[in-house]
Each structure stands twice: as C-alpha cells, then as structure tokens.
Design an enzyme around this catalytic site. Structure first.
Site, PDB file in Angstrom:
ATOM      1  N   ARG A  18      35.088  22.098  84.136  1.00 14.42           N
ATOM      2  CA  ARG A  18      35.946  22.617  85.195  1.00 14.42           C
ATOM      3  C   ARG A  18      37.202  23.299  84.679  1.00 14.42           C
ATOM      4  O   ARG A  18      37.955  23.886  85.459  1.00 14.42           O
ATOM      5  CB  ARG A  18      36.372  21.469  86.137  1.00 14.42           C
ATOM      6  CG  ARG A  18      35.294  20.993  87.079  1.00 14.42           C
ATOM      7  CD  ARG A  18      35.053  21.971  88.214  1.00 14.42           C
ATOM      8  NE  ARG A  18      36.206  22.104  89.089  1.00 14.42           N
ATOM      9  CZ  ARG A  18      36.402  21.369  90.186  1.00 14.42           C
ATOM     10  NH1 ARG A  18      35.529  20.418  90.504  1.00 14.42           N
ATOM     11  NH2 ARG A  18      37.450  21.562  90.937  1.00 14.42           N
ATOM     12  N   HIS A  43      33.461  15.024  67.305  1.00 10.74           N
ATOM     13  CA  HIS A  43      32.573  15.945  66.581  1.00 10.74           C
ATOM     14  C   HIS A  43      32.843  17.366  67.077  1.00 10.74           C
ATOM     15  O   HIS A  43      32.164  17.850  67.975  1.00 10.74           O
ATOM     16  CB  HIS A  43      31.110  15.561  66.816  1.00 10.74           C
ATOM     17  CG  HIS A  43      30.122  16.332  66.002  1.00 10.74           C
ATOM     18  ND1 HIS A  43      28.923  15.801  65.603  1.00 10.74           N
ATOM     19  CD2 HIS A  43      30.147  17.593  65.507  1.00 10.74           C
ATOM     20  CE1 HIS A  43      28.251  16.694  64.904  1.00 10.74           C
ATOM     21  NE2 HIS A  43      28.992  17.795  64.848  1.00 10.74           N
ATOM     22  N   ARG A  45      32.612  21.261  67.263  1.00 11.39           N
ATOM     23  CA  ARG A  45      31.647  22.278  66.836  1.00 11.39           C
ATOM     24  C   ARG A  45      32.301  23.655  66.925  1.00 11.39           C
ATOM     25  O   ARG A  45      33.303  23.840  67.618  1.00 11.39           O
ATOM     26  CB  ARG A  45      30.391  22.199  67.696  1.00 11.39           C
ATOM     27  CG  ARG A  45      29.517  20.995  67.336  1.00 11.39           C
ATOM     28  CD  ARG A  45      28.196  21.028  68.082  1.00 11.39           C
ATOM     29  NE  ARG A  45      27.226  20.129  67.467  1.00 11.39           N
ATOM     30  CZ  ARG A  45      27.089  18.845  67.754  1.00 11.39           C
ATOM     31  NH1 ARG A  45      27.891  18.292  68.648  1.00 11.39           N
ATOM     32  NH2 ARG A  45      26.172  18.102  67.166  1.00 11.39           N
ATOM     33  N   HIS A  50      32.650  21.076  73.453  1.00  9.10           N
ATOM     34  CA  HIS A  50      33.165  19.782  73.948  1.00  9.10           C
ATOM     35  C   HIS A  50      34.523  19.546  73.288  1.00  9.10           C
ATOM     36  O   HIS A  50      35.529  20.040  73.782  1.00  9.10           O
ATOM     37  CB  HIS A  50      32.170  18.640  73.741  1.00  9.10           C
ATOM     38  CG  HIS A  50      31.302  18.742  72.528  1.00  9.10           C
ATOM     39  ND1 HIS A  50      31.808  18.714  71.250  1.00  9.10           N
ATOM     40  CD2 HIS A  50      29.960  18.858  72.410  1.00  9.10           C
ATOM     41  CE1 HIS A  50      30.810  18.799  70.391  1.00  9.10           C
ATOM     42  NE2 HIS A  50      29.681  18.898  71.046  1.00  9.10           N
ATOM     43  N   GLU A  70      33.576  13.929  62.626  1.00  8.59           N
ATOM     44  CA  GLU A  70      32.265  14.252  62.078  1.00  8.59           C
ATOM     45  C   GLU A  70      31.908  15.694  62.389  1.00  8.59           C
ATOM     46  O   GLU A  70      32.389  16.281  63.364  1.00  8.59           O
ATOM     47  CB  GLU A  70      31.182  13.299  62.613  1.00  8.59           C
ATOM     48  CG  GLU A  70      30.961  13.360  64.104  1.00  8.59           C
ATOM     49  CD  GLU A  70      29.872  12.405  64.565  1.00  8.59           C
ATOM     50  OE1 GLU A  70      29.673  11.353  63.909  1.00  8.59           O
ATOM     51  OE2 GLU A  70      29.217  12.705  65.574  1.00  8.59           O
ATOM     52  N   THR A 100      22.765  18.489  69.632  1.00  7.60           N
ATOM     53  CA  THR A 100      23.312  17.254  69.082  1.00  7.60           C
ATOM     54  C   THR A 100      22.741  17.070  67.691  1.00  7.60           C
ATOM     55  O   THR A 100      21.800  17.774  67.305  1.00  7.60           O
ATOM     56  CB  THR A 100      22.957  16.047  69.980  1.00  7.60           C
ATOM     57  OG1 THR A 100      23.627  14.885  69.486  1.00  7.60           O
ATOM     58  CG2 THR A 100      21.462  15.799  70.029  1.00  7.60           C
ATOM     59  N   HIS A 190      23.741   7.280  66.710  1.00  6.60           N
ATOM     60  CA  HIS A 190      22.904   8.222  67.457  1.00  6.60           C
ATOM     61  C   HIS A 190      21.915   7.460  68.335  1.00  6.60           C
ATOM     62  O   HIS A 190      20.996   6.819  67.852  1.00  6.60           O
ATOM     63  CB  HIS A 190      22.144   9.206  66.562  1.00  6.60           C
ATOM     64  CG  HIS A 190      21.771  10.460  67.313  1.00  6.60           C
ATOM     65  ND1 HIS A 190      22.632  11.533  67.435  1.00  6.60           N
ATOM     66  CD2 HIS A 190      20.669  10.784  68.012  1.00  6.60           C
ATOM     67  CE1 HIS A 190      22.057  12.474  68.156  1.00  6.60           C
ATOM     68  NE2 HIS A 190      20.871  12.047  68.526  1.00  6.60           N
ATOM     69  N   ASP A 191      22.152   7.549  69.627  1.00  9.04           N
ATOM     70  CA  ASP A 191      21.304   6.953  70.660  1.00  9.04           C
ATOM     71  C   ASP A 191      21.295   5.423  70.651  1.00  9.04           C
ATOM     72  O   ASP A 191      20.411   4.806  71.246  1.00  9.04           O
ATOM     73  CB  ASP A 191      19.860   7.475  70.573  1.00  9.04           C
ATOM     74  CG  ASP A 191      19.744   8.899  71.088  1.00  9.04           C
ATOM     75  OD1 ASP A 191      20.734   9.422  71.630  1.00  9.04           O
ATOM     76  OD2 ASP A 191      18.666   9.500  70.938  1.00  9.04           O
ATOM     77  N   GLY A 213      28.554   7.298  71.552  1.00  6.73           N
ATOM     78  CA  GLY A 213      29.202   8.179  72.506  1.00  6.73           C
ATOM     79  C   GLY A 213      28.440   8.334  73.803  1.00  6.73           C
ATOM     80  O   GLY A 213      28.841   7.816  74.847  1.00  6.73           O
TER      81      GLY A 213
END
Length: 237
Positions: A18, A43, A45, A50, A70, A100, A190-191, A213
């Site tokens: 938004r 993280h 990028r 994000h 990271e 990801t 991760h996951d 996360g």
C-alpha cells in the site's frame, strides 16, 4: 539454548503493498524482541520488493539482540553489510529474480568466491554463516571457506515432514553431526513452522539458531504477534 530469530520480510511486503509506513517494520522488530525473540533477520533483495536497504540502516540502532542480514553477495549487498555491521551475515545463493531462497551453496564450486567474500566480513568483525543443503560434501566444503556457521536449508524437511518425519529429519541429523565434528556452528531456516519446529529442534544436535519468517508472521495474523513469538519459543525448549 537455540535462539529464535524472526525474519520480518513479510511485514515489509505488507507495508509495500500500500505504500506509506504501515505496518512499521522497525516497530515490528522492536516488538518481536520485546516479546522474546533473540534475533531479527532481514533479507534485502536488489528490487527491494520487501525489506529495503534503508530499512536495514534504520533497524541497526534499534535491534538490541542479534541482527542477521541475509542475501546474495552482490557488491551492493556486501557494501550494505560492511556499512551496517550486523552481528551476523548469512550468504544465500539465490539470484535476484528468485521469489524466495530455494537452494544451498555448492561450497566446492563456489569455494574461491565464498573465501573472498567471507574474509571481508570476518575482517570487519561480522560473524558469517552460509546457506547449505544436507549434502555432506557441501558441509565439508564450508569449512574451507572460513565461515563460522552453516545454515541448513530446511525446505526439504518441511515438505517431507507430514509424510514421514523420521525420514525427513535423517539427512539433517547427519549434516549437523558432520558440521559439529568439523567445528562449524549450526543454524537452520526455511519453512520451519509450529507444526515441524519442535521435532527438528529435538532431533538436531548443537542447533544454535533458527530463522523463521513466513510461517511465524502468518501465524501472527491468527494468534497475535506476542503470543506467536512465545509459541515458537516453546517449541525450542
């Protein structure tokens, strides 16, 4: 004690949808720490879809636990980490277009690259970790890079866990044991989720830190952030 580091990328994703500054990633980080998290992970990028580079700079003076940055070691990323000087940098091999992280380093093929980059961070006093899978050759190859830690890429574990958790964890136990024998500290991420975290923690020896996360922030929509952080911490006891 295994530390819980909360990855706040998804907070930034929601904000960026938004524009403006709601939700506030800095406030979210401070609250995660206040609710019991022992670290904050970001993280950034290249497209800043994000976490933005400025977010990283803004977070540095606010994070009072461990700050973990990271990402893929592009020159811009390296420069940012050396500027901010977090407690830990975690190197991942994902290209800029990746949604990801989806693989660990081939530490044999990328040995020279990793040695060069890691030496810069270690000279600056920053602890280094590199993302690896459970291939023992990559765990062994990590030692030659000079890294302090490895972060086990746990997506395969999370995928296989519902079908056969014992089979899913087996290669991770072997990789963790090998890493410990070689003098490497062990992170994981991760996951990982409320469904699979406790078993992973119970089975993996010498686990220093988990970085979580997506699942944690998603759970917070239902349970609230404070309660969710505490629920994850209970899985690490």
């Amino acid at each position: 004690m295994t530390r819980l580091s909360v990855n706040i990328n998804k907070i930034a994703t929601l904000r960026n949808a938004r524009g403006g500054n709601t939700p506030n990633v800095c406030e979210a980080a401070v609250n995660c720490e206040r609710f019991g998290a022992e670290g904050i992970t970001v993280h950034p990028r290249p497209d800043e879809r994000h976490i933005r580079y400025q977010d990283v700079r803004d977070l540095k003076p606010l994070v009072t636990t461990e700050f973990n940055i990271e990402g893929y070691p592009s020159q811009d990323f390296i420069d940012l980490v050396l500027e901010v000087k977090p407690e830990q940098v975690t190197l991942v091999p994902d290209p800029p277009e990746a949604i990801t992280s989806n693989a660990g380093w081939d530490t044999v093929k990328n040995k020279d690259l990793l040695i060069e980059i890691i030496s810069q961070f270690k000279t600056a006093g920053i602890r280094t970790s590199i993302f690896v899978d459970t291939n023992l050759a990559n765990v062994e190859g990590a030692v030659a890079t000079g890294t302090d830690r490895i972060e086990l890429y746990t997506e395969p574990y999370a995928t296989e866990y519902p079908e056969d958790k014992e089979a899913a964890i087996r290669p991770f136990v072997a990789a963790a044991k090998k890493a410990h024998e070689l003098g490497l500290e062990i992170n994981a991420g991760h996951d990982l989720s409320l469904e699979n975290l406790q078993y992973f923690y119970q089975e993996i020896p010498n686990l220093a830190e988990v970085s979580i996360g997506h699942a944690l922030i998603s759970d917070a929509l239902y349970f609230g952030l404070e309660n969710t952080v505490q629920m994850y911490k209970k899985c690490l006891k």
